[in-house]
Design a protein around this motif. Structure first.
Motif, PDB file in Angstrom:
ATOM      1  N   PRO A   6      23.141 -29.721  37.635  1.00 35.49           N
ATOM      2  CA  PRO A   6      23.665 -30.441  36.459  1.00 35.49           C
ATOM      3  C   PRO A   6      23.761 -29.588  35.205  1.00 35.49           C
ATOM      4  N   GLN A   7      22.947 -28.548  35.088  1.00 35.49           N
ATOM      5  CA  GLN A   7      23.012 -27.737  33.869  1.00 35.49           C
ATOM      6  C   GLN A   7      24.359 -27.017  33.749  1.00 35.49           C
ATOM      7  N   PHE A   8      25.042 -26.820  34.907  1.00 31.32           N
ATOM      8  CA  PHE A   8      26.337 -26.146  34.862  1.00 31.32           C
ATOM      9  C   PHE A   8      27.497 -27.129  34.764  1.00 31.32           C
ATOM     10  N   ASP A   9      27.185 -28.428  34.606  1.00 31.16           N
ATOM     11  CA  ASP A   9      28.257 -29.376  34.315  1.00 31.16           C
ATOM     12  C   ASP A   9      28.922 -29.032  32.992  1.00 31.16           C
ATOM     13  N   ASN A  10      28.149 -28.448  32.106  1.00 29.22           N
ATOM     14  CA  ASN A  10      28.726 -27.842  30.911  1.00 29.22           C
ATOM     15  C   ASN A  10      29.243 -26.470  31.315  1.00 29.22           C
ATOM     16  N   ARG A  11      30.554 -26.353  31.500  1.00 25.70           N
ATOM     17  CA  ARG A  11      31.138 -25.137  32.064  1.00 25.70           C
ATOM     18  C   ARG A  11      30.943 -23.923  31.162  1.00 25.70           C
ATOM     19  N   GLN A  12      30.595 -24.145  29.902  1.00 22.94           N
ATOM     20  CA  GLN A  12      30.335 -23.020  29.000  1.00 22.94           C
ATOM     21  C   GLN A  12      29.067 -22.257  29.391  1.00 22.94           C
ATOM     22  N   ARG A  13      28.256 -22.852  30.244  1.00 25.65           N
ATOM     23  CA  ARG A  13      27.029 -22.176  30.678  1.00 25.65           C
ATOM     24  C   ARG A  13      27.254 -21.245  31.860  1.00 25.65           C
ATOM     25  N   LEU A  14      28.424 -21.308  32.457  1.00 27.07           N
ATOM     26  CA  LEU A  14      28.735 -20.416  33.571  1.00 27.07           C
ATOM     27  C   LEU A  14      29.119 -19.049  33.025  1.00 27.07           C
ATOM     28  N   GLY A  15      28.486 -18.016  33.543  1.00 27.56           N
ATOM     29  CA  GLY A  15      28.792 -16.664  33.099  1.00 27.56           C
ATOM     30  C   GLY A  15      30.168 -16.218  33.555  1.00 27.56           C
ATOM     31  N   VAL A  16      30.833 -15.422  32.735  1.00 28.25           N
ATOM     32  CA  VAL A  16      32.153 -14.874  33.056  1.00 28.25           C
ATOM     33  C   VAL A  16      32.116 -13.364  32.841  1.00 28.25           C
ATOM     34  N   TYR A  17      33.134 -12.676  33.346  1.00 26.64           N
ATOM     35  CA  TYR A  17      33.148 -11.217  33.246  1.00 26.64           C
ATOM     36  C   TYR A  17      33.517 -10.728  31.844  1.00 26.64           C
ATOM     37  N   PHE A  18      34.424 -11.439  31.165  1.00 27.06           N
ATOM     38  CA  PHE A  18      34.873 -10.982  29.843  1.00 27.06           C
ATOM     39  C   PHE A  18      34.815 -12.134  28.842  1.00 27.06           C
TER      40      PHE A  18
ATOM     41  N   THR B 113      44.195  -6.548  25.871  1.00 30.72           N
ATOM     42  CA  THR B 113      43.181  -6.039  24.944  1.00 30.72           C
ATOM     43  C   THR B 113      41.797  -6.506  25.384  1.00 30.72           C
ATOM     44  N   GLN B 114      40.802  -5.656  25.133  1.00 30.16           N
ATOM     45  CA  GLN B 114      39.415  -5.968  25.489  1.00 30.16           C
ATOM     46  C   GLN B 114      38.509  -5.155  24.571  1.00 30.16           C
ATOM     47  N   GLN B 115      37.787  -5.830  23.719  1.00 26.47           N
ATOM     48  CA  GLN B 115      36.970  -5.132  22.733  1.00 26.47           C
ATOM     49  C   GLN B 115      35.713  -4.537  23.351  1.00 26.47           C
ATOM     50  N   THR B 116      35.011  -5.321  24.187  1.00 27.08           N
ATOM     51  CA  THR B 116      33.773  -4.856  24.818  1.00 27.08           C
ATOM     52  C   THR B 116      34.083  -4.424  26.242  1.00 27.08           C
ATOM     53  N   VAL B 117      33.865  -3.164  26.554  1.00 28.82           N
ATOM     54  CA  VAL B 117      34.267  -2.649  27.863  1.00 28.82           C
ATOM     55  C   VAL B 117      33.288  -3.036  28.968  1.00 28.82           C
ATOM     56  N   PRO B 118      32.004  -2.712  28.884  1.00 26.00           N
ATOM     57  CA  PRO B 118      31.108  -3.117  29.971  1.00 26.00           C
ATOM     58  C   PRO B 118      30.823  -4.618  29.910  1.00 26.00           C
ATOM     59  N   SER B 119      30.715  -5.249  31.075  1.00 23.99           N
ATOM     60  CA  SER B 119      30.409  -6.670  31.159  1.00 23.99           C
ATOM     61  C   SER B 119      28.927  -6.868  31.445  1.00 23.99           C
ATOM     62  N   SER B 120      28.380  -7.934  30.908  1.00 22.65           N
ATOM     63  CA  SER B 120      26.993  -8.289  31.164  1.00 22.65           C
ATOM     64  C   SER B 120      26.972  -9.461  32.141  1.00 22.65           C
ATOM     65  N   VAL B 121      26.476  -9.217  33.345  1.00 23.52           N
ATOM     66  CA  VAL B 121      26.443 -10.230  34.397  1.00 23.52           C
ATOM     67  C   VAL B 121      25.001 -10.406  34.850  1.00 23.52           C
ATOM     68  N   GLY B 122      24.420 -11.567  34.537  1.00 21.93           N
ATOM     69  CA  GLY B 122      23.037 -11.826  34.941  1.00 21.93           C
ATOM     70  C   GLY B 122      22.054 -10.809  34.398  1.00 21.93           C
ATOM     71  N   GLY B 123      22.306 -10.335  33.189  1.00 22.48           N
ATOM     72  CA  GLY B 123      21.423  -9.336  32.582  1.00 22.48           C
ATOM     73  C   GLY B 123      21.701  -7.919  33.017  1.00 22.48           C
ATOM     74  N   LYS B 124      22.687  -7.710  33.902  1.00 23.63           N
ATOM     75  CA  LYS B 124      23.051  -6.375  34.367  1.00 23.63           C
ATOM     76  C   LYS B 124      24.397  -5.967  33.779  1.00 23.63           C
TER      77      LYS B 124
END
Length: 655
Positions: A234-246, A291-302
């Motif tokens: 249920p915490q991911f019913d708010n789709r803003q909580r799902l991590g994305v690449y960019f 365009t992409q301002q931040t090059v490396p992505s943060s995924v699960g703290g990595k």
């Protein structure tokens, strides 16, 4: 606010022409030949009533339809941002994003090379998509539909004839949709201006348009951890909580086009034998910017380098520019008994370019792909009694080895039944982004020299009072596609490397599409079923084997038949398959064979009503997602849309 002012500006002519609350068949036609104007108090001539066939919409090929204000299940299927039936297309999480193509061959083929970036062009209007008007009185159409979270979708069209022979139309389609996921905001705009002229006696006919388009999308690269979405937590019913690449990437496709198509009859009066000269001019300027301002992505703290190493550490701005100028000159001999014979020559000049030349250790990536293509060809058109046929053949006289043979015939058995045939043999040039691409990401730079694709296509369509049947057979050689060339180590690290590829083996595709509506009094069941089969040694051309759309609905009148409504449930379903996946950096879908999507139902509830010339739409989209598993995807990294209630209308005004 800009959309509001655009809507007001385009709808303003409605205020200038007083509205009569009558049906289109009783709209008044302007009497241009009367020597008295409408305010003359001494003598007035009664204007003739305008009939529906006086409100024409005409395609570039001169196919004519009429402005239709009725309400039907066909209108329900086309009430969307594309303004057409999108069976065979799977929408992405937000309105204004791309679509995954479930039905192969849906968009047809052309032998000419294009810019590419095809995933960004579903809602981009090409020259053949523009329609011209011929109307007895001024006409306005307003389209409005709510979007996802904040935003709106509008399409405003206004047309008038200043004389029976001169028409102008102006239109603007705009969208803003925020979406439910991080960084998926969509903003698009499409301005269209058309004019049509035909001289007295029809000796000279011209259609022209100017189009300016912008498609802007925030690009998140998909959700980074698919299991979070599938878990049903249920915490991911708010789709803003799902991590994305960019969280700060964006793509922009912007284009302008000026187009003229004109015909002049040499003999002053039309007779049994006529000679025409024709000319078509098309100039278009397009650019695509990622365009992409931040090059490396943060995924699960990595930290993840989603597209690999980059030349820069921040502030990526990859811009591809393209322009073309196309001229076509033809001579036509028309005989009332034999048909029309056309001989034509055309000239295409295009430039596809970047700012810099890139030098690598082993290769050089140029900054320019310039093409000059000349074709000669002939076309034969025949229309007699119940037959309507066309035969076209063209071949390049330059060294590109371009060719196209296109033969079609339609036989109208009667008003309710017709059958059509088409055969196409094409030697197709690659789109420019297959041969050249530059990016700040090191592994997204290439310069190729692919051979032409060879396509053979046979189709048979039958439209009858019992239903519709379509059969399509395609044979494809040297098929071009984008492939996932990531190594196992790169995939494990979350890196995605895509490159163009050409398949040297034959691919055979077959499809059978059947449509039939069953009516039981005030109830109806509308069905469209598609079966597809691909014969290929490897998973290259991937489509679901079976698609279906079934709509059960009820129709009736209310309030002394002043209101007509339809309400029901629509089911969309397709079998699981290795779906193509979307890459925002190159604006293309690529082939992958690791993840399957599909095998989930999509259920919508709708209520549509018509009051005079206003059609109102209310829909609860994908309501079964409220109680189903979270297994619905548009591609391997982008979920399909959640449950949403949307409202919209189409309103026609006739002066």
């Amino acid at each position: 606010m800009r959309i509001f002012f655009s809507l007001f500006f385009l709808a303003f002519p409605v205020l200038l022409f007083s509205q009569k609350k009558k049906d289109v068949n009783s709209a008044k036609e302007i009497d241009y030949n009367s020597k008295y104007n409408a305010t003359d108090s001494i003598k007035k001539k009664k204007a003739p009533e305008a009939t529906i066939d006086m409100y024409q919409i005409i395609s570039l090929d001169k196919d004519t339809t009429y402005i239709d204000t009725t309400q039907s299940i066909r209108k329900e299927h086309s009430f969307n941002y594309l303004r057409k039936d999108n069976f065979g297309l799977l929408s992405f999480p937000n309105e204004g994003q791309t679509y995954n193509t479930l039905q192969y061959g849906l968009n047809g083929f052309t032998p000419y090379p294009g810019m590419g970036f095809t995933a960004k062009r579903f809602n981009y209007s090409n020259a053949e998509d523009i329609r011209y008007a011929n109307v007895a009185t001024p006409v306005t159409e307003l389209y409005f539909k709510t979007t996802l979270v904040r935003g709106q979708s509008t399409d405003v069209f206004f047309s008038l004839n200043t004389s029976p022979r001169l028409n102008f139309s102006i239109a603007y389609r705009a969208l803003r949709s925020e979406g439910r996921y991080i960084n998926v905001d969509s903003r698009t705009g499409n301005f269209r201006f058309t004019t049509s002229y035909n001289s007295k006696g029809g000796r000279y006919i011209a259609n022209a348009h100017y189009v300016a388009q912008k498609i802007q999308n925030e690009e998140n690269g998909g959700i980074s951890n698919v299991s979070d979405f599938e878990s049903g937590d249920p915490q991911f019913d708010n789709r803003q909580r799902l991590g994305v690449y960019f969280e700060d990437a964006m793509s922009l496709l912007k284009g302008k086009r000026f187009f003229v198509d004109q015909t002049f009859r040499i003999n002053p009066k039309k007779g049994d034998n006529n000679l025409y000269v024709t000319e078509q001019f098309n100039y278009e300027d397009i650019y695509f910017n990622y365009t992409q301002q931040t090059v490396p992505s943060s995924v699960g703290g990595k930290i993840v380098d989603r597209f690999g190493e980059s030349f820069v550490t921040s502030g990526i701005s990859d811009k591809t520019t393209y322009n073309k100028m196309y001229n076509k000159l033809g001579a036509v001999y028309e005989n009332s008994l034999l048909g029309a014979f056309t001989f034509f020559v055309d000239d295409l000049h295009s430039n596809y370019f970047y700012n810099n030349i890139l030098y690598f250790d082993a290769e050089t990536v140029p900054n320019l792909l310039s093409q000059a293509i000349n074709n000669i060809g002939g076309q034969y058109n025949y229309r007699k009694d119940k037959w309507n046929g066309k035969f076209l053949y063209s071949k390049s006289v330059t060294n590109q080895n371009l060719s196209n043979l296109d033969a079609s015939a339609v036989y109208e058995i009667n008003d309710e039944n017709q059958i059509s045939f088409r055969y196409q043999n094409m030697n197709k040039l690659p789109n420019n982004n297959f041969d050249l691409f530059q990016s700040s990401y090191k592994k997204y730079n290439w310069s190729n020299n692919f051979v032409n694709e060879k396509i053979n296509s046979i189709s048979v369509n039958a439209e009858t009072k019992w239903g519709s049947v379509s059969v399509l057979l395609n044979s494809i050689n040297d098929h071009l596609y984008f492939a996932d060339v990531s190594t196992d180590a790169e995939r494990a690290a979350g890196t995605q490397i895509i490159a163009p590829a050409q398949y040297g083996k034959a691919i055979n595709y077959a499809s059978l599409k059947v449509s039939k509506e069953f009516v039981f009094g005030k109830w109806a069941l509308d069905n469209t079923l598609l079966y597809q089969k691909v014969d290929q040694p490897d998973f290259i051309l991937n489509v679901p084997e079976f698609l279906t759309r079934n709509t059960l609905y009820y129709s009736n009148h209310m309030f002394d038949r002043k209101l007509f409504f339809q309400t029901g449930v629509e089911l969309n379903y397709f079998t699981s398959y290795y779906s193509n996946s979307y890459n925002p950096l190159i604006g293309e879908f690529f082939v992958q064979d690791k993840v399957k999507i599909g095998n989930f139902p999509l259920l919508d509830f709708f209520f549509n009503a018509k009051i005079q010339r206003t059609r109102v739409y209310l829909k609860a989209e994908h309501f079964n997602s409220l109680f189903s598993k979270s297994n619905y995807f548009s591609d391997p990294n982008n979920p399909y849309r959640d449950f949403l209630i949307r409202f919209g209308l189409v309103w026609n005004f006739f002066n």
